[in-house]
Write a protein that holds these residues in place. Structure first.
Motif, PDB file in Angstrom:
ATOM      1  N   PRO A  65       4.774   7.028  -2.206  1.00 44.05           N
ATOM      2  CA  PRO A  65       5.697   7.535  -3.207  1.00 44.05           C
ATOM      3  C   PRO A  65       6.370   6.426  -4.004  1.00 44.05           C
ATOM      4  O   PRO A  65       6.758   6.623  -5.137  1.00 44.05           O
ATOM      5  N   GLN A  66       6.488   5.222  -3.415  1.00 42.11           N
ATOM      6  CA  GLN A  66       7.125   4.127  -4.138  1.00 42.11           C
ATOM      7  C   GLN A  66       6.344   3.798  -5.403  1.00 42.11           C
ATOM      8  O   GLN A  66       6.884   3.345  -6.383  1.00 42.11           O
ATOM      9  N   MET A  67       5.029   3.996  -5.361  1.00 38.95           N
ATOM     10  CA  MET A  67       4.217   3.618  -6.507  1.00 38.95           C
ATOM     11  C   MET A  67       4.456   4.534  -7.695  1.00 38.95           C
ATOM     12  O   MET A  67       4.242   4.142  -8.828  1.00 38.95           O
ATOM     13  N   VAL A  68       4.884   5.766  -7.435  1.00 37.20           N
ATOM     14  CA  VAL A  68       5.133   6.657  -8.559  1.00 37.20           C
ATOM     15  C   VAL A  68       6.618   6.730  -8.889  1.00 37.20           C
ATOM     16  O   VAL A  68       7.029   7.492  -9.744  1.00 37.20           O
ATOM     17  N   ASP A  69       7.415   5.911  -8.210  1.00 37.01           N
ATOM     18  CA  ASP A  69       8.845   5.840  -8.540  1.00 37.01           C
ATOM     19  C   ASP A  69       8.962   5.158  -9.882  1.00 37.01           C
ATOM     20  O   ASP A  69       8.674   3.980 -10.030  1.00 37.01           O
ATOM     21  N   THR A  70       9.323   5.917 -10.898  1.00 36.33           N
ATOM     22  CA  THR A  70       9.137   5.445 -12.256  1.00 36.33           C
ATOM     23  C   THR A  70      10.377   4.875 -12.896  1.00 36.33           C
ATOM     24  O   THR A  70      10.307   3.946 -13.662  1.00 36.33           O
ATOM     25  N   GLY A  71      11.526   5.426 -12.627  1.00 34.97           N
ATOM     26  CA  GLY A  71      12.692   5.031 -13.415  1.00 34.97           C
ATOM     27  C   GLY A  71      12.609   5.752 -14.744  1.00 34.97           C
ATOM     28  O   GLY A  71      11.577   6.312 -15.088  1.00 34.97           O
ATOM     29  N   VAL A 111       7.726  -1.517 -11.382  1.00 34.35           N
ATOM     30  CA  VAL A 111       8.867  -1.216 -10.530  1.00 34.35           C
ATOM     31  C   VAL A 111       8.437  -0.911  -9.095  1.00 34.35           C
ATOM     32  O   VAL A 111       9.209  -0.416  -8.305  1.00 34.35           O
ATOM     33  N   MET A 112       7.147  -1.206  -8.782  1.00 32.83           N
ATOM     34  CA  MET A 112       6.669  -1.008  -7.417  1.00 32.83           C
ATOM     35  C   MET A 112       7.535  -1.820  -6.470  1.00 32.83           C
ATOM     36  O   MET A 112       7.853  -2.968  -6.727  1.00 32.83           O
ATOM     37  N   ARG A 113       7.937  -1.168  -5.371  1.00 32.68           N
ATOM     38  CA  ARG A 113       8.746  -1.877  -4.388  1.00 32.68           C
ATOM     39  C   ARG A 113       8.086  -1.804  -3.031  1.00 32.68           C
ATOM     40  O   ARG A 113       7.328  -0.901  -2.758  1.00 32.68           O
ATOM     41  N   LEU A 114       8.412  -2.762  -2.174  1.00 28.76           N
ATOM     42  CA  LEU A 114       7.888  -2.731  -0.820  1.00 28.76           C
ATOM     43  C   LEU A 114       8.512  -1.580  -0.044  1.00 28.76           C
ATOM     44  O   LEU A 114       9.676  -1.221  -0.289  1.00 28.76           O
ATOM     45  N   ALA A 115       7.752  -1.035   0.913  1.00 26.27           N
ATOM     46  CA  ALA A 115       8.280   0.049   1.740  1.00 26.27           C
ATOM     47  C   ALA A 115       9.461  -0.434   2.565  1.00 26.27           C
ATOM     48  O   ALA A 115      10.299   0.345   2.990  1.00 26.27           O
ATOM     49  N   THR A 116       9.521  -1.748   2.773  1.00 19.99           N
ATOM     50  CA  THR A 116      10.606  -2.290   3.597  1.00 19.99           C
ATOM     51  C   THR A 116      11.833  -2.669   2.771  1.00 19.99           C
ATOM     52  O   THR A 116      12.804  -3.179   3.311  1.00 19.99           O
ATOM     53  N   ASP A 117      11.762  -2.459   1.438  1.00 21.84           N
ATOM     54  CA  ASP A 117      12.905  -2.788   0.567  1.00 21.84           C
ATOM     55  C   ASP A 117      13.803  -1.557   0.476  1.00 21.84           C
ATOM     56  O   ASP A 117      13.506  -0.605  -0.231  1.00 21.84           O
TER      57      ASP A 117
END
Ligand code: HEC
Ligand code: HEC
Length: 321
Positions: A65-71, A111-117
């Protein structure tokens, strides 16, 4: 039998370790425990692998889901680079040519973020506000820019709309609020036939520039006096328990003076503009209020209440935020 003799001899010297009894005991222990240990190790290995597999699957599910987190800036240009995003390990990963994520060509990849961020995502307007100068903003407001009409043609010289126009004053509105509105028009969480295309024609640095310029201008000079309808004033100061409405002043300050960077001032805005906003919240064409608070309130306001509030704020020129 040997075993019994061992246990039956309490006076056997302790240092008789290499004796018959000791060896028998060792043998018995081996026979009893070795198979048990072998079974235990085997079971642990099988279950352990299944458990590790479960972990791996879960890790992927978190990342996706982080990959489609768009802003808010999706599809209208590259997402703004805030200082924090530029530093984030996620942005480096997005820039790695071998990364599978890099095959995504949309601005979402940035805006891709690490799962651990686990730090909260920063809003797009923060990045825009970091760019541009107030001087560049004045240029855009007074004469416009490439593909940009001068803002002053509607919002007035120095951000004060001509009397009787339906356009909001922008002078003295908080820079953060103005930047957020322009990014929201761009993202489509706020819609308007005139302002949406204007905001979409603006670069991030244009947004930051005009926000800084308007934010630094003095408010419309006016006497400090509230003369609006009594019902409007009551809703502003007390709210209406029966309708589930808190006092508007809780968030917008006394007499609509505005609070902090993101709670806008209402005082002195044209009544037609305020009515249009409450209608837009009610219809959902404006949905940029975090948590939907304004959409909730607007649904509980009657047409008469909306007009009373709008006329109250239009007549209230507090002269301060
Ligand atoms: C042709 C007229 C027109 C021009 C030119 C124009 N605006 Fe607007 N603007 C409007 C209208 C109408 C609204 C109210 C939109 C609504 O009802 O949601 C508005 C609303 C806004 C708002 C939201 C204000 C608030 O209190 O929430 C901002 C910010 C804004 N304009 C910035 C700009 C900037 C910056 C420019 C120049 C680049 C500009 N506008 C040019 C007509 C215009
Ligand atoms: C819980 C806090 C809260 C309360 C209470 C509240 N508001 Fe708001 N209101 C907001 C926020 C936040 C925004 C800005 C949303 C955004 O970012 O665009 C807003 C925006 C508005 C706007 C748009 C302003 C502009 O410049 O475009 C109007 C009009 C408004 N509110 C009217 C009211 C009225 C009338 C009441 C009382 C019935 C009220 N609000 C009560 C939080 C609140």
């Amino acid at each position: 039998m040997m075993l019994r003799r061992t246990t039956e001899s309490p006076d056997m010297p302790e240092h008789q370790a290499p004796g018959q009894g000791g060896r028998n005991l060792t043998l018995l222990l081996i026979i009893l425990f070795v198979p048990a240990v072998v079974v235990l190790v085997a079971v642990t290995m099988v279950m352990g692998r299944a458990w590790m597999d479960g972990l791996a699957v879960r890790a992927v599910a978190v990342t996706a889901p982080q990959m489609v987190d768009t802003g808010p800036a999706v599809g209208v240009g590259p997402a703004p680079q805030t200082g924090r995003q530029a530093d984030a390990p996620g942005s480096q990963q997005a820039a790695t040519p071998t990364s599978p994520i890099n095959t995504v060509t949309s601005p979402t990849a940035e805006v891709m973020r690490l799962a651990t961020d686990f730090s909260p995502a920063r809003p797009a307007w923060e990045g825009a506000l970091a760019a541009g100068t107030a001087d560049e903003g004045q240029q855009i407001v007074d004469v416009g820019g490439p593909g940009l009409v001068a803002c002053s043609s509607c919002h007035g010289k120095a951000g004060i709309a001509p009397a009787g126009s339906p356009f909001p004053d922008l002078a003295g509105k908080q820079a953060e609020y103005i930047a957020k509105q322009l990014m929201d028009f761009r993202a489509g969480t706020r819609n308007h036939a005139i302002m949406t295309p204007i905001a979409r024609a603006m670069k991030d640095s244009d947004v930051g520039a005009v926000a800084k310029y308007f934010g630094g201008l003095p408010l419309r000079p006016a006497p400090v006096r509230a003369t609006g309808p009594a019902r409007g004033e009551a809703l502003d100061r007390i709210g209406d328990m029966a309708l589930g409405l808190p006092a508007c002043a809780n968030c917008h300050g006394m007499g609509g003076a505005g609070i902090g960077p993101l709670l806008p001032s209402l005082a002195g805005e044209p009544a037609e503009y305020l009515i249009a906003q409450l209608h837009a919240f009610r219809a959902g064409s404006r949905s940029n209020d975090d948590g939907g608070v304004m959409r909730g309130f607007a649904k509980r306001l009657s047409e008469t209440d909306i007009r009373a509030l709008a006329e109250f704020y239009a007549a209230t020129k507090s002269g301060q935020r």
